[in-house]
Structure formats: structure tokens, C-alpha cells
Write an enzyme that holds these catalytic residues in place. Structure first.
Site, mmCIF file in Angstrom:
data_model
loop_
_atom_site.group_PDB
_atom_site.id
_atom_site.type_symbol
_atom_site.label_atom_id
_atom_site.label_comp_id
_atom_site.label_asym_id
_atom_site.label_seq_id
_atom_site.Cartn_x
_atom_site.Cartn_y
_atom_site.Cartn_z
ATOM 1 N N HIS A 35 14.513 37.479 -24.612
ATOM 2 C CA HIS A 35 14.956 36.498 -25.604
ATOM 3 C C HIS A 35 15.404 35.248 -24.853
ATOM 4 O O HIS A 35 15.337 35.202 -23.612
ATOM 5 C CB HIS A 35 16.073 37.082 -26.469
ATOM 6 C CG HIS A 35 17.225 37.674 -25.690
ATOM 7 N ND1 HIS A 35 18.032 36.918 -24.877
ATOM 8 C CD2 HIS A 35 17.677 38.951 -25.582
ATOM 9 C CE1 HIS A 35 18.947 37.693 -24.328
ATOM 10 N NE2 HIS A 35 18.749 38.932 -24.723
ATOM 11 N N HIS A 38 17.546 35.590 -21.615
ATOM 12 C CA HIS A 38 16.808 35.926 -20.390
ATOM 13 C C HIS A 38 16.064 34.695 -19.862
ATOM 14 O O HIS A 38 16.058 34.398 -18.668
ATOM 15 C CB HIS A 38 15.761 36.998 -20.665
ATOM 16 C CG HIS A 38 16.304 38.317 -21.123
ATOM 17 N ND1 HIS A 38 16.035 38.831 -22.367
ATOM 18 C CD2 HIS A 38 17.088 39.227 -20.505
ATOM 19 C CE1 HIS A 38 16.622 40.026 -22.495
ATOM 20 N NE2 HIS A 38 17.280 40.286 -21.382
HETATM 21 P P1 AMP Z 1 19.299 42.923 -19.906
HETATM 22 O O1 AMP Z 1 17.841 42.815 -20.137
HETATM 23 O O2 AMP Z 1 20.108 43.125 -21.145
HETATM 24 O O3 AMP Z 1 19.643 43.895 -18.808
HETATM 25 O O4 AMP Z 1 19.756 41.504 -19.373
HETATM 26 C C1 AMP Z 1 19.150 40.934 -18.244
HETATM 27 C C2 AMP Z 1 19.944 39.732 -17.820
HETATM 28 O O5 AMP Z 1 19.982 38.781 -18.881
HETATM 29 C C3 AMP Z 1 21.405 40.093 -17.496
HETATM 30 O O6 AMP Z 1 21.818 39.349 -16.369
HETATM 31 C C4 AMP Z 1 22.120 39.660 -18.741
HETATM 32 O O7 AMP Z 1 23.467 39.330 -18.527
HETATM 33 C C5 AMP Z 1 21.314 38.431 -19.140
HETATM 34 N N1 AMP Z 1 21.515 38.130 -20.550
HETATM 35 C C6 AMP Z 1 21.377 38.972 -21.610
HETATM 36 N N2 AMP Z 1 21.722 38.352 -22.754
HETATM 37 C C7 AMP Z 1 22.096 37.096 -22.417
HETATM 38 C C8 AMP Z 1 22.571 35.960 -23.154
HETATM 39 N N3 AMP Z 1 22.736 35.996 -24.465
HETATM 40 N N4 AMP Z 1 22.861 34.835 -22.467
HETATM 41 C C9 AMP Z 1 22.706 34.792 -21.119
HETATM 42 N N5 AMP Z 1 22.267 35.812 -20.373
HETATM 43 C C10 AMP Z 1 21.965 36.951 -21.009
#
Ligand code: AMP
Length: 286
Positions: A35, A38
Site C-alpha cells: 500500500h 510501503h
Molecule cells: P509490513 O509489510 O507490514 O511488514 O511492513 C513493511 C514495512 O512497511 C515496515 O517497515 C512497516 O513499518 C512499513 N509500513 C507499514 N505500514 C506503514 C504506514 N502506514 N506508513 C509507513 N510505513 C508503513
């Protein structure tokens, strides 16, 4: 042309090649179902001067406890690849489980201290899974800048700690939370929410917003700030794991009058567990 690879050796070789040509590598580790949050990390990598942006997609079984959502976690590889192509990502590494954890794998990377409270307390073993997979991603990438979202504030701090403690050649960078227009923090798990649940989920943004406003107006008392969040979240959510004001460095809870802090929250709406936070004095109004 964006490269896509599934094997560690291929991934390492591509990063090595990019550095060999004098390029700087920017790494964005994710679990996919991409999204705008990311994608903001990939954009930040490029903006900071990465010549080669590598994004990894791996739903890491080690960081899910039995009974959590590993099996239903959204997997949208084709759409993820399209989004990466459109953004100009250079390489996507999407390994299968066995490529990351071949038979015989039996090592765990564990950060102590900063992992004990908050998410660590409510999801025992979770951060060990995170640091183990991120250590492997760092090992395979080699020297790089790695971008993490402050949405997972404690995770960002832990990964930074790990890189420093293990002398890994990685600069860990933490980026601001990306939100929907109404304040909901973007999350792959938002797909689980019914429209009623999504409406209720906004209690978090409302609570953080009123804490933000109170901070701006001079409120410094930890309990008062936490209470503003609880007031909005309690009626809307089914269960709260924690609402806490913590030190941005140690993630230990702080109380009394404070001059810095992060307000962190984890709560359940229906079957979905959401986390969010606000770095007081640093983050913009949610
Ligand atoms: P995930 O796929 O949930 O493991 O997230 C991958 C990376 O994207 C991690 O470093 C998360 O902190 C970051 N991330 C997820 N959601 C957001 C968001 N809304 N804003 C900024 N970074 C995000």
C-alpha cells in the site's frame, strides 16, 4: 526493467553487482500486500540517493504465533509487482519459505531489553522472528540503507539496535506513518475490516489527534495524554492491549511530566488487531 527473483543467491548477486557499479543500495523489507505506506519507503530510498532500490516480499512465518493470521495474511504478488514496476523499483526479492528457511535451519537472532515490553509483551516471540528474518535479509543485501516505517515504531528501534549491536553494514532509516485522509494508518490488515469496523477503527486516529492537540497546547503529563487516547478508543474497540507513553529510545513507559515520548497503542476491533502511534512533538497531526 525491474528484476524479480526468488532465490537468495540471485538476490545477493544483484545487490553486489549494483554496488560494484558504484551504486548505493536502498532496501525495503515488507510482507507484501503493498500500500502507499510501503511505497513511501521505496520513494524515500530513491530520494535519499539510492541508485538501486530493492524491495523484499516475504510473509515470515517465524514472526506469527500459532492462532495469529499467518494463513489468511493477504498475498497479492502480481499487484505488488505492478506497483513496484510503476514506482521504478529495481529489484523485488520474493522468496518461498524454504528459500529463507531451508531444512536444518535452527538459528534465532534475539534483541533483549527493548523487545520485552509493549508488542513484545503481547506477542511473545514476535520480535525474535522479525530480527531473525531481517538479519538474513541484511546479510543477503550487504551494505545498504534499509527503510522501515514508524508505523511499527518498536520494530524500527529494535532493528536499528540489532544492526548497531551486530556491526551490520546497514544504516537503518525510520520513516513517518502514511495515513488515509481520515487518519487511519495504512496497514495490510485494514483489508480485514468490515465497513463498520473500519469506522470504529477511526477511534485511534481521533484519540491520537486529541493527544497531539493537547501536546501542542502544553500538556505534558503522561497519564493525561494516554487518557485522551483511551477515551476515544475504549468505546470503539473490543479490546485494548495497551495505550502507553514510552521513551522513543528505550520504549520503556514514562510517567509524570515528560518532555518527549511516543504514544503507542494496540487494540482489537472484531478479529483484527491494529497498532498505531504518535511521536509527540515530531509527527504531524494524524
Ligand atoms: P509490513 O509489510 O507490514 O511488514 O511492513 C513493511 C514495512 O512497511 C515496515 O517497515 C512497516 O513499518 C512499513 N509500513 C507499514 N505500514 C506503514 C504506514 N502506514 N506508513 C509507513 N510505513 C508503513
Amino acid at each position: 526493467m525491474m528484476e524479480v527473483c526468488h532465490e537468495r543467491a540471485e538476490f545477493s548477486a544483484a545487490c553486489e553487482r549494483a554496488r560494484g557499479e558504484g551504486g548505493r543500495v536502498g532496501l525495503v523489507p515488507t510482507m507484501g500486500a503493498l500500500h502507499a505506506g510501503h511505497l513511501s519507503l521505496a520513494r524515500a530510498a530513491r530520494r535519499d540517493g539510492a541508485d538501486f532500490v530493492a524491495l523484499t516480499i516475504f510473509v515470515n512465518p517465524l514472526q506469527f504465533a500459532p492462532g495469529e493470521d499467518l494463513d489468511r495474511y493477504p498475498r497479492t504478488l502480481e499487484a505488488d509487482l505492478d506497483a513496484c514496476r510503476e514506482l521504478g523499483v529495481d529489484l523485488v526479492f520474493a522468496p518461498a519459505r524454504d528459500a529463507m528457511y531451508p531444512a536444518g535451519f535452527q538459528t534465532e537472532v534475539r534483541v533483549t531489553g527493548i523487545t520485552r515490553q509493549l508488542e513484545g509483551e503481547h506477542r511473545p516471540g514476535h520480535f525474535d522472528g522479525v530480527t531473525t528474518v531481517v538479519a538474513k535479509l541484511f546479510a543477503n543485501t550487504g551494505r545498504c540503507h534499509a527503510y522501515f516505517g514508524r508505523k511499527d515504531f518498536q520494530q524500527w528501534r529494535i532493528v536499528e539496535r540489532m544492526a548497531r549491536d551486530l556491526d551490520l553494514p546497514v544504516d537503518v532509516v525510520g520513516m513517518p506513518i502514511v495515513r488515509e485522509a481520515d487518519g487511519l494508518a495504512l496497514s495490510s490488515r485494514n483489508r480485514y475490516l468490515s465497513s463498520d469496523e473500519r469506522e470504529r477503527a477511526l477511534g485511534i486516529a481521533r484519540g491520537l489527534r486529541s493527544a497531539h492537540d493537547a501536546w501542542q497546547a502544553g500538556t505534558r503529563h503522561a497519564d493525561a495524554l494516554s487518557k485522551l487516547v483511551r477515551q476515544e478508543v475504549e468505546p470503539a474497540f473490543d479490546r485494548i492491549d495497551y495505550v502507553a507513553l514510552a521513551s522513543p529510545d528505550t520504549l520503556e513507559r514514562v510517567d509524570g511530566e515528560v518532555n518527549e515520548g511516543v504514544l503507542l497503542i494496540a487494540a482489537h476491533v472484531g478479529k483484527t488487531r491494529l497498532i498505531d502511534n504518535l511521536w509527540l512533538g515530531v509527527d504531524t497531526r494524524p
